[in-house]
Design an enzyme around this catalytic site. Structure first.
Site, PDB file in Angstrom:
ATOM      1  N   HIS A  99       1.134  -1.626   0.211  1.00 30.59           N
ATOM      2  CA  HIS A  99       0.208   0.030   0.121  1.00 30.59           C
ATOM      3  C   HIS A  99       0.743   1.390   0.124  1.00 30.59           C
ATOM      4  O   HIS A  99       0.340   2.056  -0.707  1.00 30.59           O
ATOM      5  CB  HIS A  99      -1.026   0.057   1.252  1.00 30.59           C
ATOM      6  CG  HIS A  99      -2.220  -1.109   0.803  1.00 30.59           C
ATOM      7  ND1 HIS A  99      -3.614  -0.580   1.411  1.00 30.59           N
ATOM      8  CD2 HIS A  99      -1.984  -2.285   0.357  1.00 30.59           C
ATOM      9  CE1 HIS A  99      -4.019  -1.695   0.699  1.00 30.59           C
ATOM     10  NE2 HIS A  99      -3.346  -2.393   0.445  1.00 30.59           N
ATOM     11  N   THR A 221      -1.848 -15.633  -0.947  1.00 29.23           N
ATOM     12  CA  THR A 221      -1.945 -16.874  -0.019  1.00 29.23           C
ATOM     13  C   THR A 221      -1.217 -16.608   1.462  1.00 29.23           C
ATOM     14  O   THR A 221      -1.540 -16.649   2.216  1.00 29.23           O
ATOM     15  CB  THR A 221      -0.291 -17.114  -0.984  1.00 29.23           C
ATOM     16  OG1 THR A 221      -0.914 -18.446  -0.419  1.00 29.23           O
ATOM     17  CG2 THR A 221       0.618 -16.531  -0.424  1.00 29.23           C
ATOM     18  N   TRP A 236      -7.609 -16.634   1.837  1.00 32.33           N
ATOM     19  CA  TRP A 236      -7.471 -16.820   1.001  1.00 32.33           C
ATOM     20  C   TRP A 236      -7.538 -18.093  -0.014  1.00 32.33           C
ATOM     21  O   TRP A 236      -7.878 -18.897  -0.303  1.00 32.33           O
ATOM     22  CB  TRP A 236      -6.807 -15.917  -0.365  1.00 32.33           C
ATOM     23  CG  TRP A 236      -7.641 -14.872  -0.500  1.00 32.33           C
ATOM     24  CD1 TRP A 236      -7.701 -14.471  -1.698  1.00 32.33           C
ATOM     25  CD2 TRP A 236      -6.840 -13.240  -0.130  1.00 32.33           C
ATOM     26  NE1 TRP A 236      -8.378 -12.799  -1.643  1.00 32.33           N
ATOM     27  CE2 TRP A 236      -7.603 -12.543  -0.728  1.00 32.33           C
ATOM     28  CE3 TRP A 236      -6.451 -13.181   1.336  1.00 32.33           C
ATOM     29  CZ2 TRP A 236      -7.827 -11.568  -0.354  1.00 32.33           C
ATOM     30  CZ3 TRP A 236      -6.156 -11.962   2.028  1.00 32.33           C
ATOM     31  CH2 TRP A 236      -6.752 -10.511   0.919  1.00 32.33           C
ATOM     32  N   THR A 237      -6.505 -18.614   1.269  1.00 31.61           N
ATOM     33  CA  THR A 237      -5.970 -20.242   1.601  1.00 31.61           C
ATOM     34  C   THR A 237      -6.179 -20.913   2.566  1.00 31.61           C
ATOM     35  O   THR A 237      -6.270 -20.183   3.435  1.00 31.61           O
ATOM     36  CB  THR A 237      -4.960 -19.663   0.800  1.00 31.61           C
ATOM     37  OG1 THR A 237      -3.807 -19.043   1.939  1.00 31.61           O
ATOM     38  CG2 THR A 237      -4.191 -19.172  -0.370  1.00 31.61           C
ATOM     39  N   ASN A 239      -3.471 -21.955   5.130  1.00 31.05           N
ATOM     40  CA  ASN A 239      -3.038 -21.926   5.511  1.00 31.05           C
ATOM     41  C   ASN A 239      -1.653 -20.628   5.386  1.00 31.05           C
ATOM     42  O   ASN A 239      -1.149 -20.109   4.549  1.00 31.05           O
ATOM     43  CB  ASN A 239      -1.546 -22.701   5.270  1.00 31.05           C
ATOM     44  CG  ASN A 239      -0.484 -22.699   6.243  1.00 31.05           C
ATOM     45  OD1 ASN A 239      -0.230 -21.373   7.086  1.00 31.05           O
ATOM     46  ND2 ASN A 239       0.340 -23.224   7.210  1.00 31.05           N
ATOM     47  N   ILE A 242       1.871 -19.676   5.234  1.00 28.28           N
ATOM     48  CA  ILE A 242       3.090 -19.450   4.316  1.00 28.28           C
ATOM     49  C   ILE A 242       3.001 -19.054   2.710  1.00 28.28           C
ATOM     50  O   ILE A 242       1.921 -18.992   2.100  1.00 28.28           O
ATOM     51  CB  ILE A 242       2.654 -21.592   4.303  1.00 28.28           C
ATOM     52  CG1 ILE A 242       2.765 -21.907   5.728  1.00 28.28           C
ATOM     53  CG2 ILE A 242       3.420 -21.519   3.242  1.00 28.28           C
ATOM     54  CD1 ILE A 242       4.179 -21.934   6.513  1.00 28.28           C
ATOM     55  N   ASP A 244       3.212 -19.944  -0.693  1.00 34.36           N
ATOM     56  CA  ASP A 244       3.401 -20.113  -1.748  1.00 34.36           C
ATOM     57  C   ASP A 244       2.265 -20.093  -2.791  1.00 34.36           C
ATOM     58  O   ASP A 244       1.501 -19.148  -2.851  1.00 34.36           O
ATOM     59  CB  ASP A 244       3.093 -21.878  -1.180  1.00 34.36           C
ATOM     60  CG  ASP A 244       1.321 -22.176  -0.394  1.00 34.36           C
ATOM     61  OD1 ASP A 244       0.733 -21.387  -0.874  1.00 34.36           O
ATOM     62  OD2 ASP A 244       1.842 -22.975   0.462  1.00 34.36           O
ATOM     63  N   ASP A 265     -10.672 -11.259  -7.470  1.00 31.41           N
ATOM     64  CA  ASP A 265      -9.734 -12.251  -7.521  1.00 31.41           C
ATOM     65  C   ASP A 265     -10.421 -13.198  -8.523  1.00 31.41           C
ATOM     66  O   ASP A 265      -9.944 -14.057  -9.670  1.00 31.41           O
ATOM     67  CB  ASP A 265     -10.048 -13.432  -5.750  1.00 31.41           C
ATOM     68  CG  ASP A 265      -9.094 -12.888  -5.167  1.00 31.41           C
ATOM     69  OD1 ASP A 265      -7.847 -12.170  -5.453  1.00 31.41           O
ATOM     70  OD2 ASP A 265      -9.553 -12.897  -4.125  1.00 31.41           O
TER      71      ASP A 265
END
Length: 307
Positions: A99, A221, A236-237, A239, A242, A244, A265
């Site tokens: 940002h 992620t 969004w994921t 984990n 992390i 990836d 997205d």
């Protein structure tokens, strides 16, 4: 002559030469044989004019900083690793860096990664809800390294956030100077919008590319949305600590209960130019890391060290 300076001058020469309609290919060949910019090596006179022009945009003239400053950068990196590990705040630090940089306007040469997030005025922008927490967490470390600019320090925090969560190592070139005036509000992307909006912000305003848009989106992620800050809730994921390619895997596999997919997205998957990058990154994490590294570096240096 310093090799980086020599490469930069050769690249500028290459761009100037290719603007001449009657330039001989041998001239371009001699120049291109020595160009190494951003990890890209150009040997052939068959390289397109567009390639050379794009490479020319990547030329930077980084300022020289003192040994004391470089030592402070390394010391701050160590402290940042400890803070991020202790507080699990990598997503917040990456958001702060993004940002801070994403306000750059290539037309007016205003905004950008120049430390203005330290001002209450910029922190009060609606898109920056919650970033006051990041600024407060970082200030004790900043106080230990007063020689560092806020501009460098905030971008360094983003670099470390990616690194310590398993992501690629982003090159970091210190020397940004702090600006005294924050940018106007309204330059950051709106998650409720689609492809046209993303291109207006990232390409027209910032000067980035379609590939950069998709690669940078993969940074989601890390982290989650908080309803009180953005109006959305959830990660969004599976984990969110992390780094990836899980963001892209989740995007192509469809919506799942408990996981977030914002309108911005979904636009990546529905857009015919964005979609191939999404699928590529879902299948190949190394390709994502490579393109993310390039895109993050470009974002973090918008308006900085321009030749």
């Amino acid at each position: 002559m310093d090799s980086a300076i020599a490469d930069s001058r050769l690249l500028v020469l290459a761009e100037n030469e290719i603007e001449m309609p009657n330039v001989q290919s041998s001239v371009i060949s001699r120049v291109c044989a020595f160009i190494f910019v951003g990890g890209v090596e150009v040997h052939s006179p068959r390289a397109s004019l567009l390639q050379l022009k794009e490479l020319a945009k990547m030329v930077k003239s980084y300022p020289t900083v003192s040994e004391e400053y470089l030592q402070a950068v390394q010391g701050a990196k160590r402290k940042l690793r400890g803070l991020i590990a202790e507080k699990n705040c990598a997503p917040l630090m990456l958001r702060l860096a993004w940002h801070s940089a994403g306000t750059f306007d290539q037309c007016t040469k205003t905004g950008g990664p120049f430390g203005t997030m330290r001002f209450t005025g910029e922190l009060s922008h609606a898109a920056n809800n919650g970033l006051d927490i990041a600024v407060r967490l970082l200030q004790p470390i900043k106080d230990q390294f007063p020689i560092l600019s806020y501009a460098d320090f905030y971008q360094l925090a983003g670099v470390v956030a990616v690194e310590v969560t398993g992501g690629p190592e982003i090159p970091f070139h210190p020397g940004r100077e702090d600006k005294a005036e924050p940018p106007v509000e309204g330059r950051l992307p709106n998650a409720t919008q689609g492809s046209d909006h993303l291109r207006t912000v990232f390409i027209k305003q910032m000067g980035l590319s379609d590939k950069d848009i998709v690669a940078l989106s993969g940074g989601h992620t890390l982290g989650r949305c908080h309803k009180e800050r953005s109006g959305f809730e959830g990660p969004w994921t599976e984990n969110p600590l992390i780094f990836d390619n899980s963001y892209f895997k989740e995007l192509v596999s469809g919506e799942k209960e408990g996981l977030l997919q914002l309108p911005s997205d979904k636009a990546l998957l529905s857009d015919p130019i964005f979609s191939p990058f999404v699928k590529k990154y879902a299948e190949d994490e190394n390709a994502f890391f490579e393109d993310y590294t390039e895109a993050h570096l470009k974002l973090s240096e918008l308006g900085y060290a321009e030749a």
